[in-house]
Design a protein around this motif. Structure first.
Motif, PDB file in Angstrom:
ATOM      1  N   HIS A  81       0.889  -1.124   0.204  1.00 22.19           N
ATOM      2  CA  HIS A  81      -0.115   0.138  -0.154  1.00 22.19           C
ATOM      3  C   HIS A  81       0.786   1.440  -0.023  1.00 22.19           C
ATOM      4  O   HIS A  81       0.405   2.278   0.015  1.00 22.19           O
ATOM      5  N   GLY A  82       2.072   1.091  -0.343  1.00 20.10           N
ATOM      6  CA  GLY A  82       3.044   2.157  -0.193  1.00 20.10           C
ATOM      7  C   GLY A  82       3.462   2.863  -1.283  1.00 20.10           C
ATOM      8  O   GLY A  82       4.323   3.794  -1.308  1.00 20.10           O
ATOM      9  N   PHE A  83       2.906   2.578  -2.708  1.00 20.48           N
ATOM     10  CA  PHE A  83       3.158   3.166  -3.702  1.00 20.48           C
ATOM     11  C   PHE A  83       2.584   4.594  -3.644  1.00 20.48           C
ATOM     12  O   PHE A  83       3.166   5.408  -4.668  1.00 20.48           O
ATOM     13  N   HIS A  84       1.550   4.998  -3.079  1.00 19.21           N
ATOM     14  CA  HIS A  84       1.166   6.374  -3.106  1.00 19.21           C
ATOM     15  C   HIS A  84       1.064   6.956  -1.729  1.00 19.21           C
ATOM     16  O   HIS A  84       0.858   6.064  -0.478  1.00 19.21           O
ATOM     17  N   ASP A  85       1.065   8.241  -1.524  1.00 17.08           N
ATOM     18  CA  ASP A  85       0.947   8.963  -0.320  1.00 17.08           C
ATOM     19  C   ASP A  85       1.995   8.387   0.929  1.00 17.08           C
ATOM     20  O   ASP A  85       1.610   7.855   1.837  1.00 17.08           O
ATOM     21  N   ASN A  86       3.224   8.120   0.393  1.00 14.86           N
ATOM     22  CA  ASN A  86       4.236   7.548   1.198  1.00 14.86           C
ATOM     23  C   ASN A  86       5.208   8.521   1.663  1.00 14.86           C
ATOM     24  O   ASN A  86       5.907   8.923   0.540  1.00 14.86           O
ATOM     25  N   PRO A  87       5.272   9.152   2.807  1.00 17.76           N
ATOM     26  CA  PRO A  87       6.284  10.164   3.079  1.00 17.76           C
ATOM     27  C   PRO A  87       7.578   9.639   2.969  1.00 17.76           C
ATOM     28  O   PRO A  87       8.593  10.566   2.566  1.00 17.76           O
ATOM     29  N   LEU A  88       7.851   8.230   3.370  1.00 17.60           N
ATOM     30  CA  LEU A  88       9.217   7.688   3.134  1.00 17.60           C
ATOM     31  C   LEU A  88       9.788   7.697   1.666  1.00 17.60           C
ATOM     32  O   LEU A  88      10.981   8.137   1.457  1.00 17.60           O
ATOM     33  N   LEU A  89       8.695   7.434   0.579  1.00 18.67           N
ATOM     34  CA  LEU A  89       9.234   7.334  -0.824  1.00 18.67           C
ATOM     35  C   LEU A  89       9.161   8.811  -1.129  1.00 18.67           C
ATOM     36  O   LEU A  89      10.241   9.004  -1.952  1.00 18.67           O
ATOM     37  N   ASP A  90       8.438   9.768  -0.585  1.00 16.80           N
ATOM     38  CA  ASP A  90       8.580  10.991  -1.374  1.00 16.80           C
ATOM     39  C   ASP A  90      10.211  11.566  -0.654  1.00 16.80           C
ATOM     40  O   ASP A  90      10.566  12.370  -1.592  1.00 16.80           O
ATOM     41  N   ALA A  91      10.640  11.174   0.472  1.00 15.11           N
ATOM     42  CA  ALA A  91      11.669  11.491   0.911  1.00 15.11           C
ATOM     43  C   ALA A  91      12.892  11.162   0.026  1.00 15.11           C
ATOM     44  O   ALA A  91      13.906  11.775  -0.359  1.00 15.11           O
ATOM     45  N   VAL A  92      12.775  10.036  -0.462  1.00 11.99           N
ATOM     46  CA  VAL A  92      13.870   9.338  -1.345  1.00 11.99           C
ATOM     47  C   VAL A  92      13.742   9.960  -2.801  1.00 11.99           C
ATOM     48  O   VAL A  92      14.734  10.349  -3.317  1.00 11.99           O
ATOM     49  N   ARG A  93      12.808  10.351  -3.311  1.00 11.98           N
ATOM     50  CA  ARG A  93      12.412  10.964  -4.439  1.00 11.98           C
ATOM     51  C   ARG A  93      13.109  12.384  -4.608  1.00 11.98           C
ATOM     52  O   ARG A  93      13.724  12.870  -5.413  1.00 11.98           O
ATOM     53  N   ALA A  94      12.797  13.236  -3.417  1.00 11.74           N
ATOM     54  CA  ALA A  94      13.350  14.505  -3.024  1.00 11.74           C
ATOM     55  C   ALA A  94      15.015  14.333  -3.300  1.00 11.74           C
ATOM     56  O   ALA A  94      15.648  15.064  -3.788  1.00 11.74           O
ATOM     57  N   HIS A  95      15.296  13.364  -2.335  1.00 13.23           N
ATOM     58  CA  HIS A  95      16.893  13.037  -2.463  1.00 13.23           C
ATOM     59  C   HIS A  95      17.562  12.908  -3.716  1.00 13.23           C
ATOM     60  O   HIS A  95      18.534  13.550  -4.412  1.00 13.23           O
ATOM     61  N   ALA A  96      16.777  11.975  -4.453  1.00 14.42           N
ATOM     62  CA  ALA A  96      17.242  11.403  -5.855  1.00 14.42           C
ATOM     63  C   ALA A  96      16.998  12.721  -6.755  1.00 14.42           C
ATOM     64  O   ALA A  96      18.242  12.786  -7.716  1.00 14.42           O
ATOM     65  N   ALA A  97      16.006  13.443  -6.791  1.00 16.45           N
ATOM     66  CA  ALA A  97      15.916  14.548  -7.682  1.00 16.45           C
ATOM     67  C   ALA A  97      17.377  15.734  -7.625  1.00 16.45           C
ATOM     68  O   ALA A  97      17.534  16.134  -8.543  1.00 16.45           O
ATOM     69  N   ARG A  98      17.478  15.920  -6.416  1.00 21.56           N
ATOM     70  CA  ARG A  98      18.972  16.840  -6.344  1.00 21.56           C
ATOM     71  C   ARG A  98      20.002  16.129  -7.077  1.00 21.56           C
ATOM     72  O   ARG A  98      20.843  16.846  -7.534  1.00 21.56           O
ATOM     73  N   GLU A  99      20.094  14.884  -7.338  1.00 18.15           N
ATOM     74  CA  GLU A  99      21.016  13.921  -7.968  1.00 18.15           C
ATOM     75  C   GLU A  99      21.044  13.932  -9.479  1.00 18.15           C
ATOM     76  O   GLU A  99      21.644  13.532 -10.183  1.00 18.15           O
ATOM     77  N   GLY A 100      19.830  14.137  -9.718  1.00 23.22           N
ATOM     78  CA  GLY A 100      19.225  13.847 -11.147  1.00 23.22           C
ATOM     79  C   GLY A 100      19.199  12.179 -11.456  1.00 23.22           C
ATOM     80  O   GLY A 100      19.486  11.773 -12.554  1.00 23.22           O
ATOM     81  N   ALA A 101      18.979  11.476 -10.264  1.00 23.20           N
ATOM     82  CA  ALA A 101      18.954  10.038 -10.344  1.00 23.20           C
ATOM     83  C   ALA A 101      17.548   9.319 -10.471  1.00 23.20           C
ATOM     84  O   ALA A 101      16.667  10.007  -9.835  1.00 23.20           O
TER      85      ALA A 101
END
Length: 363
Positions: A211-231
């Motif tokens: 159930h964690g593919f949407h509305d998942n703060p932990l996933l959102d944090a990874v995406r934000a971190h990866a976006a800064r690297e362009g990964a």
């Protein structure tokens, strides 16, 4: 060529569970650190719906897909670069891969312990990046010590290497990966023999619950971190992947559709890896075999021929090329010839994704 990816992460983030699902292997996936002591290698077919369609028209004796090698590497802990946990044993295995899949835990489960005592995927990423950067820093320092005497004596190659290594060392000192340092192509060639860990392209795979593919703060944090690297970030549910691994294709797709997913995690990870590494696929088709081959975007017909065999590249005469869409629309090679859809290309022709190619060569 085949793609080789190392799966790395802290203990108990789901590496072996994912590896078992992807490769349908039986590697232990116990609830304690370091259950994977030796690296486990699994060879997985690259999912490509074009391959069976070509085979349907060519009716070969066998069909051979392109493959990806997944290397499941023992869990990493803080201090690994200095020998903590399994230490440098696992670092050597990462050096042999084309890219790194950084698997991070983005789910809560009190029954699965976390080595850090709390669920914080960004902190986990920082531990991994720091250990890889420290390992690279040690490699750079050793290389600098060897290059310095030659540079002082006026050796031009050593002087160039010394300048590049100084820039890399300063970058690593800030715990930044080498891949984020913009270097000229000549500098990159000087670094290539070092096989620096943080120079390898990286994909973040976020292991979520079903159930964690949407509305998942932990996933959102990874995406934000990866976006800064362009990964890229690929969310998967390793437990779910294990459950569907042995299902029939229709049942698997129906199960995924109920969850709002259009493809298994394996497909999404492989496609992300291909995109990240700049890879594409061409095909050869004949009565004996239909086969998918992997090459880098921008490579030429002669280089593609060399992917099959060095003799093909050495004795290259020409390539007979049919675009995949034309191959299918015309009902195969013969129909494409008759419709004028087959092109004769020279050695400098840049291969396009999906090209069906027959190579003429003479050795």
């Amino acid at each position: 060529m085949s793609l080789r990816c190392g799966i790395v992460g802290l203990p108990n983030v789901g590496k072996s569970t994912l590896f078992n699902a992807l490769t349908r292997s039986a590697i232990p996936a116990e609830n304690y650190p370091f259950c994977t002591i030796d690296p486990n290698v699994g060879v997985v077919a690259v999912p490509d719906p074009r391959l069976p369609r070509i085979a349907e028209l060519a009716r070969p004796e066998k069909v051979t897909p392109a493959v990806v090698e997944f290397v499941d590497i023992a869990g990493l802990v803080a201090g690994a670069s200095k020998g903590e946990g399994l230490g440098n044993q696992f670092l050597a295995h990462i050096r042999e891969t084309d890219g790194v899949i950084d698997l991070v835990r983005c789910f809560e489960d009190p029954n699965v312990v976390h080595v850090g005592g709390r669920i914080d995927p960004v902190a986990d990423i920082e531990v991994i990046q720091t250990e890889l950067a420290l390992a690279d820093l040690a490699t750079v320092e050793k290389t600098l010590q060897r290059a310095a005497p030659k540079a002082r004596s006026g050796d031009k190659e050593a002087i160039r290497l010394d300048a590049v290594l100084q820039a890399v060392r300063a970058h690593l000192d800030q715990a930044k990966p080498v891949r984020s340092l913009r270097l000229e192509p000549q500098a990159l060639e000087l670094l290539r023999p070092l096989c620096l860990l943080t120079d390898k392209p990286a994909i973040y795979v976020a292991n979520v619950d079903e159930h964690g593919f949407h509305d998942n703060p932990l996933l959102d944090a990874v995406r934000a971190h990866a976006a800064r690297e362009g990964a890229p970030v690929v969310p998967i549910c390793a437990r779910l992947e294990a459950e569907i691994a042995d299902m029939s294709e229709p049942d698997r797709l129906a199960f995924l559709a109920d969850l709002g997913l259009d493809a298994p995690g394996l497909d999404r990870v492989i496609h992300a890896a291909y995109e990240l590494l700049g890879l594409e696929t061409f095909f050869t088709a004949g009565p004996r075999e239909v086969r998918a081959w992997t090459l880098h975007k921008g490579e030429t017909a002669s280089q593609a021929a060399g992917t099959i065999h060095t003799d093909f590249e050495r004795g290259f005469i020409r390539a007979e090329v049919i675009a995949y869409e034309d191959y299918v629309a015309c009902g195969g090679e013969q129909g494409a010839r008759q419709a004028g859809k087959m092109r004769l290309e020279g050695r400098d022709y840049v291969v396009r994704d999906g090209d069906v190619i027959y190579f003429r060569f003479n050795v």
